[in-house]
Design an enzyme around this catalytic site. Structure first.
Site, PDB file in Angstrom:
ATOM      1  N   ASP A  93       0.847  -1.189   0.000  1.00 45.95           N
ATOM      2  CA  ASP A  93       0.000   0.000   0.000  1.00 45.95           C
ATOM      3  C   ASP A  93       0.885   1.242   0.000  1.00 45.95           C
ATOM      4  O   ASP A  93       2.108   1.146   0.131  1.00 45.95           O
ATOM      5  CB  ASP A  93      -0.974  -0.019   1.176  1.00 45.95           C
ATOM      6  CG  ASP A  93      -0.280  -0.074   2.524  1.00 45.95           C
ATOM      7  OD1 ASP A  93       0.927   0.241   2.589  1.00 45.95           O
ATOM      8  OD2 ASP A  93      -0.937  -0.432   3.515  1.00 45.95           O
ATOM      9  N   ASP A 268      -7.753  -7.369   1.111  1.00 45.04           N
ATOM     10  CA  ASP A 268      -6.764  -7.571   2.177  1.00 45.04           C
ATOM     11  C   ASP A 268      -7.403  -7.201   3.493  1.00 45.04           C
ATOM     12  O   ASP A 268      -8.317  -6.366   3.534  1.00 45.04           O
ATOM     13  CB  ASP A 268      -5.517  -6.712   1.954  1.00 45.04           C
ATOM     14  CG  ASP A 268      -5.749  -5.267   2.407  1.00 45.04           C
ATOM     15  OD1 ASP A 268      -5.363  -4.922   3.543  1.00 45.04           O
ATOM     16  OD2 ASP A 268      -6.358  -4.492   1.634  1.00 45.04           O
TER      17      ASP A 268
END
Length: 377
Positions: A93, A268
């Site tokens: 990320d 996720d």
């Protein structure tokens, strides 16, 4: 669209999709759930267990890794896959969400976010360009654009400001990613809070910029599930059919199944390992709290039909003992059991979509969850 596509859509069943995403470190079968290895490690699990459980891809966190041990150090040691020993596909990320959630002292400007490290208080600046640089140093197969995520509920002005800033940062992130080797991917992130028209604007402009895939961000941040699902319904149809769609930070098994039914391909969440550390098991009978005293004399395994040995062979009584005793082994066993169940659920959804039986699969799965944890014989 001016970027090569590494995603192949294999089958659909209603809005649900199954496909194959090819990365430099291997193939990801979708719908896919990415276990979260925040700081380059899966809490309570060895990487071989993550792989054996069926995970094709895992997630690493830019914020944590850039602060410790440092992106340049990881790059010098061969990149994140070599450094950790995972050696499979990995998504990182952008670090933006952790800056917003972990740093009390932060300043958001057009240029960057400036914050104090939660480790030592050092002043750090994270710009879209630096975020991409860090993710490239880490060697992630899939990098994420830098964005600003606001927690819900939030005011319309704040949601629009963050969405517009995220779009400008998306353009800068893409420019910074232009030198990445072939095969590596950059995903854009749709923002817009719980306002449909903001989601539409964000999705449309991101598609015009052009990315390898598209994420839906800014959800599972305080809003009810119904709001989250409504925003997915608003957003997913606005994204290219031939590109992967990633719902960030989600969620429970029910969330995953509902989102897949609305066209989402990737997920996720820390829930499998976090809940495992707190004595909770995810099973085909729903969640089971191993802290409850009623498990103390129960010789049954969590699921005698499970493919995962720890769920099939270890008694609930022993798991209860480990959890109540604070033994690390309890957290380890429940974490691997949970990750394995999530992967089992994703595989079941892929097979059902490919076979045109996704609706039946949903009904059967929900019936199992509703059945609940049956009492000892």
């Amino acid at each position: 669209m001016n970027l090569p596509n590494h995603f192949e859509l294999l089958a659909t069943d209603g809005a649900a999709r199954t496909g194959r995403l090819t990365t430099p470190h291997g193939v990801v079968h979708t719908p896919a759930f990415m276990p979260v290895g925040t700081a380059g490690a899966m809490k309570g699990m060895h990487w071989r267990e993550v792989r054996d459980a069926g995970a094709d891809i895992v997630l690493g966190n830019t914020y944590h890794l850039m602060l410790r041990p440092g992106a340049e150090r990881i790059a010098a040691l061969g990149g994140l896959q070599a450094f950790t020993g995972w050696n499979g596909p990995m998504l990182t990320d952008s670090g933006g969400f952790q800056v917003m959630s972990l740093s009390d002292l932060r300043k958001v400007s057009e240029k960057a976010v400036t914050f104090r490290s939660h480790i030592d208080g050092a002043k750090v600046e994270l710009s879209p360009e630096r975020s991409i640089e860090v993710q490239r140093l880490l060697g992630a197969d899939i990098a994420m654009q830098m964005d600003e995520c606001v927690r819900l509920p939030a005011g319309r002005d704040d949601i629009e400001r963050a969405m517009r800033l995220s779009l400008r940062w998306a353009e800068r992130s893409k420019r910074a990613f232009e030198t990445a080797p072939d095969g590596y991917m950059l995903f854009g992130i749709v923002q817009g809070g719980d306002i449909p028209e903001m989601r539409h604007v964000s999705a449309r402009e991101l598609v015009e910029i052009g990315f390898h895939g598209y994420a839906i961000g800014g959800l599972a941040v305080g809003e009810p599930q119904a709001v989250m699902l409504s925003m997915i319904e608003e957003t997913a149809p606005a994204l290219p059919v031939d590109r992967p769609r990633y719902l960030m930070g989600v969620g429970t098994p029910e969330d995953l199944m509902e989102a897949v039914a609305r066209g989402i391909d990737m997920f996720d969440c820390v829930l499998p390992t976090r809940n495992g550390r707190h004595g909770m098991a995810f099973t085909r009978f729903g969640q089971i709290n191993l802290r409850n005293a009623r498990h103390a004399d129960d010789p049954r395994p969590l699921d005698e039909e499970s493919e995962w040995p720890s769920a099939r062979n270890i008694s609930r009584a022993y798991l209860h003992h480990l959890v109540r005793s604070g033994e690390t082994l309890g957290a380890m066993l429940l974490s691997e059991i949970n990750v394995a169940y999530y992967q089992h659920l994703m595989r079941g959804m892929r097979e059902a979509i490919a076979g045109g039986t996704f609706e039946t699969f949903q009904k059967q799965t929900r019936a199992g969850w509703a059945r609940g944890d049956i009492a000892p014989r």
